[in-house]
Design a protein around this motif. Structure first.
Motif, PDB file in Angstrom:
ATOM      1  N   VAL A  21      -5.182  -4.313  -4.243  1.00  0.00           N
ATOM      2  CA  VAL A  21      -3.843  -3.782  -3.977  1.00  0.00           C
ATOM      3  C   VAL A  21      -3.352  -4.245  -2.612  1.00  0.00           C
ATOM      4  O   VAL A  21      -2.230  -4.746  -2.453  1.00  0.00           O
ATOM      5  N   ASN A  22      -4.204  -4.097  -1.606  1.00  0.00           N
ATOM      6  CA  ASN A  22      -3.804  -4.453  -0.249  1.00  0.00           C
ATOM      7  C   ASN A  22      -3.521  -5.945  -0.110  1.00  0.00           C
ATOM      8  O   ASN A  22      -2.550  -6.346   0.544  1.00  0.00           O
ATOM      9  N   LEU A  23      -4.352  -6.775  -0.716  1.00  0.00           N
ATOM     10  CA  LEU A  23      -4.142  -8.217  -0.634  1.00  0.00           C
ATOM     11  C   LEU A  23      -2.832  -8.624  -1.311  1.00  0.00           C
ATOM     12  O   LEU A  23      -2.061  -9.436  -0.778  1.00  0.00           O
ATOM     13  N   GLU A  24      -2.560  -8.056  -2.476  1.00  0.00           N
ATOM     14  CA  GLU A  24      -1.325  -8.388  -3.185  1.00  0.00           C
ATOM     15  C   GLU A  24      -0.101  -7.898  -2.406  1.00  0.00           C
ATOM     16  O   GLU A  24       0.902  -8.608  -2.283  1.00  0.00           O
ATOM     17  N   LYS A  25      -0.171  -6.693  -1.858  1.00  0.00           N
ATOM     18  CA  LYS A  25       0.973  -6.145  -1.135  1.00  0.00           C
ATOM     19  C   LYS A  25       1.209  -6.860   0.195  1.00  0.00           C
ATOM     20  O   LYS A  25       2.314  -6.849   0.730  1.00  0.00           O
ATOM     21  N   GLY A  26       0.166  -7.488   0.729  1.00  0.00           N
ATOM     22  CA  GLY A  26       0.332  -8.263   1.951  1.00  0.00           C
ATOM     23  C   GLY A  26       1.118  -9.542   1.752  1.00  0.00           C
ATOM     24  O   GLY A  26       1.652 -10.109   2.707  1.00  0.00           O
ATOM     25  N   PHE A  47      -3.386   0.138 -13.649  1.00  0.00           N
ATOM     26  CA  PHE A  47      -4.061   1.144 -12.830  1.00  0.00           C
ATOM     27  C   PHE A  47      -3.100   2.266 -12.452  1.00  0.00           C
ATOM     28  O   PHE A  47      -1.914   2.032 -12.205  1.00  0.00           O
ATOM     29  N   THR A  48      -3.627   3.476 -12.394  1.00  0.00           N
ATOM     30  CA  THR A  48      -2.923   4.605 -11.779  1.00  0.00           C
ATOM     31  C   THR A  48      -3.526   4.785 -10.395  1.00  0.00           C
ATOM     32  O   THR A  48      -4.725   5.028 -10.260  1.00  0.00           O
ATOM     33  N   ILE A  49      -2.689   4.632  -9.353  1.00  0.00           N
ATOM     34  CA  ILE A  49      -3.177   4.623  -7.974  1.00  0.00           C
ATOM     35  C   ILE A  49      -2.629   5.819  -7.207  1.00  0.00           C
ATOM     36  O   ILE A  49      -1.432   6.106  -7.258  1.00  0.00           O
ATOM     37  N   ASP A  50      -3.505   6.502  -6.504  1.00  0.00           N
ATOM     38  CA  ASP A  50      -3.110   7.547  -5.550  1.00  0.00           C
ATOM     39  C   ASP A  50      -3.787   7.178  -4.238  1.00  0.00           C
ATOM     40  O   ASP A  50      -4.980   7.415  -4.048  1.00  0.00           O
ATOM     41  N   SER A  51      -3.013   6.567  -3.338  1.00  0.00           N
ATOM     42  CA  SER A  51      -3.583   5.967  -2.137  1.00  0.00           C
ATOM     43  C   SER A  51      -2.975   6.555  -0.875  1.00  0.00           C
ATOM     44  O   SER A  51      -1.748   6.624  -0.737  1.00  0.00           O
ATOM     45  N   CYS A  52      -3.856   6.932   0.064  1.00  0.00           N
ATOM     46  CA  CYS A  52      -3.366   7.440   1.346  1.00  0.00           C
ATOM     47  C   CYS A  52      -2.731   6.332   2.183  1.00  0.00           C
ATOM     48  O   CYS A  52      -1.955   6.610   3.099  1.00  0.00           O
ATOM     49  N   ASP A  53      -3.036   5.074   1.871  1.00  0.00           N
ATOM     50  CA  ASP A  53      -2.444   3.941   2.591  1.00  0.00           C
ATOM     51  C   ASP A  53      -1.169   3.423   1.940  1.00  0.00           C
ATOM     52  O   ASP A  53      -0.197   3.097   2.616  1.00  0.00           O
ATOM     53  N   ARG A  61      -1.056  -3.745 -11.763  1.00  0.00           N
ATOM     54  CA  ARG A  61      -2.051  -4.758 -12.120  1.00  0.00           C
ATOM     55  C   ARG A  61      -2.047  -5.849 -11.064  1.00  0.00           C
ATOM     56  O   ARG A  61      -0.994  -6.174 -10.514  1.00  0.00           O
ATOM     57  N   PRO A  62      -3.203  -6.445 -10.793  1.00  0.00           N
ATOM     58  CA  PRO A  62      -3.223  -7.626  -9.943  1.00  0.00           C
ATOM     59  C   PRO A  62      -2.611  -8.803 -10.686  1.00  0.00           C
ATOM     60  O   PRO A  62      -2.232  -8.685 -11.862  1.00  0.00           O
ATOM     61  N   SER A  63      -2.518  -9.944 -10.037  1.00  0.00           N
ATOM     62  CA  SER A  63      -1.888 -11.113 -10.663  1.00  0.00           C
ATOM     63  C   SER A  63      -2.568 -11.514 -11.967  1.00  0.00           C
ATOM     64  O   SER A  63      -1.910 -11.932 -12.922  1.00  0.00           O
ATOM     65  N   SER A 190      -0.444  -6.635   5.021  1.00  0.00           N
ATOM     66  CA  SER A 190       0.295  -5.504   4.445  1.00  0.00           C
ATOM     67  C   SER A 190       0.787  -4.548   5.519  1.00  0.00           C
ATOM     68  O   SER A 190       1.742  -3.795   5.296  1.00  0.00           O
ATOM     69  N   GLY A 191       0.139  -4.553   6.674  1.00  0.00           N
ATOM     70  CA  GLY A 191       0.495  -3.616   7.730  1.00  0.00           C
ATOM     71  C   GLY A 191       0.054  -2.189   7.468  1.00  0.00           C
ATOM     72  O   GLY A 191       0.413  -1.277   8.205  1.00  0.00           O
ATOM     73  N   LYS A 192      -0.743  -1.988   6.418  1.00  0.00           N
ATOM     74  CA  LYS A 192      -1.133  -0.630   6.014  1.00  0.00           C
ATOM     75  C   LYS A 192      -2.600  -0.311   6.296  1.00  0.00           C
ATOM     76  O   LYS A 192      -3.043   0.809   6.039  1.00  0.00           O
ATOM     77  N   VAL A 193      -3.346  -1.295   6.771  1.00  0.00           N
ATOM     78  CA  VAL A 193      -4.795  -1.116   6.894  1.00  0.00           C
ATOM     79  C   VAL A 193      -5.259  -1.479   8.302  1.00  0.00           C
ATOM     80  O   VAL A 193      -4.511  -2.056   9.088  1.00  0.00           O
ATOM     81  N   GLU A 194      -6.508  -1.134   8.579  1.00  0.00           N
ATOM     82  CA  GLU A 194      -7.141  -1.527   9.834  1.00  0.00           C
ATOM     83  C   GLU A 194      -8.219  -2.563   9.505  1.00  0.00           C
ATOM     84  O   GLU A 194      -9.272  -2.209   8.991  1.00  0.00           O
ATOM     85  N   CYS A 195      -7.931  -3.824   9.775  1.00  0.00           N
ATOM     86  CA  CYS A 195      -8.884  -4.892   9.500  1.00  0.00           C
ATOM     87  C   CYS A 195      -9.095  -5.675  10.781  1.00  0.00           C
ATOM     88  O   CYS A 195      -8.123  -6.137  11.390  1.00  0.00           O
TER      89      CYS A 195
END
Length: 359
Positions: A21-26, A47-53, A61-63, A190-195
């Protein structure tokens, strides 16, 4: 516009799906995800997603959604090479197939960067042997994410990912560092994670091992979550399970890290790891979840390798050694239940060729 990185993700449970999800949204990568038990549900409903990020959404779905690892060497050439092969499966080397065998069809020599977002020590060694021309990166994730049911993902703790190279003498060091930094850039888009880039791969892995090599097997073997285990431990009791098992095992891991890898884990980390799970969440570590579901447990790389590294350095590890022996017995039983070993045949072979008695 630069072409997006082509990513194969193997292991689309909680952590793997949120990675995709994070890679695709980035916007800097396209993800082809290999699904197993949830393949049918996801192909039909997503997918049904419930994400704090990333929030809540349905039908994601991914690509690409795949039922098996694709073969990039197939004569028809229908599958383009992958820039990254990310592995987020449990690492269970004692149960085939190995990670190297699993991803082999998708790895292009000299091109595909292998990213192991997995727990434990020495997980890179079989990959470096199998793919000497490919860069291998360490990914240590502190995210909390679970697949509650097939295709239903809950992420309840933020995505924090540490990336660094498992340095190989066969590949230019700066090239390996650059590959790690580039993956951090792609994952952070994505600006939503700490990497973040982490040069000291061993420190990060041993630090996480303080939790995984202790709480995971202890909870799996006792069928208690970390809250109940702590409630069962009275601080005034000299036979408190925390004092008999958890704290001694964590200190053995600390000693092994120092003796085997020159990694200094502060003494204060023991109490931090004892108390790190909020009491109100009744945290069931992944090995306990797997045990309750009758799955194989991931004990070799997080417990066995720590024990072997410590003992090679002359570190006594009696608590860890006992946990390891019990985990091996549990794994054998799961193998029997899954038809990988036959107790009756083994007994007949043992009776036909009895071992000498005595010490």
């Amino acid at each position: 516009m630069a072409e997006k990185a082509r990513v194969l993700l193997v292991g689309s449970g909680g952590i793997g799906t949120m990675t995709a999800v994070n890679l695709e949204k980035g916007g800097l990568a396209t993800v082809a995800a290999v699904l197993r038990s949830n393949y049918k549900v996801v192909t039909e409903k997503g997918f049904t997603i419930d994400s704090c990020d990333h929030g809540k959404f349905d039908g994601w779905r991914p690509s690409e959604v795949l039922s098996k690892v694709p073969d990039v060497t197939a004569p028809e050439g229908s599958t383009k090479p992958f820039d990254y092969v990310i592995v987020t499966t449990k690492n269970i080397p004692d149960v085939p197939p190995t990670v190297a065998d699993l991803i082999r069809p998708a790895v292009t020599p000299g091109r595909s960067v292998i990213v192991l977002i997995q727990n434990g020590l020495n997980i890179e060694k079989p990959l470096m042997q199998a793919f000497p021309d490919n860069i291998c990166l360490s990914g240590v994730s502190l995210m909390g994410a679970d697949e509650l049911s097939p295709g239903h993902i809950l992420q309840n703790d933020v995505d924090r990912l540490f990336i660094g190279p498992f340095l190989s003498a066969k590949i230019d060091q700066q090239k390996q560092i650059a590959a790690a930094e580039e993956f951090v850039r792609i994952y952070s888009a994505s600006g939503k994670v700490e990497c973040s880039y982490q040069s000291d791969v061993l420190f990060v892995r041993w630090r996480k091992l303080m939790y995984n090599a202790v709480w995971n097997p202890i909870c799996a073997l006792t069928d208690l979550d970390t809250t109940r285990f702590r409630l069962a431990s009275d601080a005034q009791d000299p036979a408190s399970p925390l004092d008999l098992l958890v704290r001694p095992a964590m200190n053995e891991i600390r000693a092994a890290a120092r003796g085997a890898a020159n990694v200094e884990l502060p003494e204060s980390l023991v109490e931090s790891m004892v108390e790190c799970d909020p009491m109100e969440i009744f945290c069931a570590p992944s090995m306990l979840q797997d045990r309750r579901k009758g799955r194989f447990i991931e004990y070799e790389n997080i417990l066995g390798e720590a024990l072997r590294e410590g003992e090679r350095a002359g570190i006594p590890m009696p608590t860890v050694k006992c946990l390891y022996g019990l985990c091996r017995a549990v794994q054998w039983r799961t193998m029997e239940l899954n038809g990988l070993v036959d107790a009756q045949k083994l007994l007949e072979a043992r009776m036909a060729n009895p071992r000498p008695s005595g010490p």
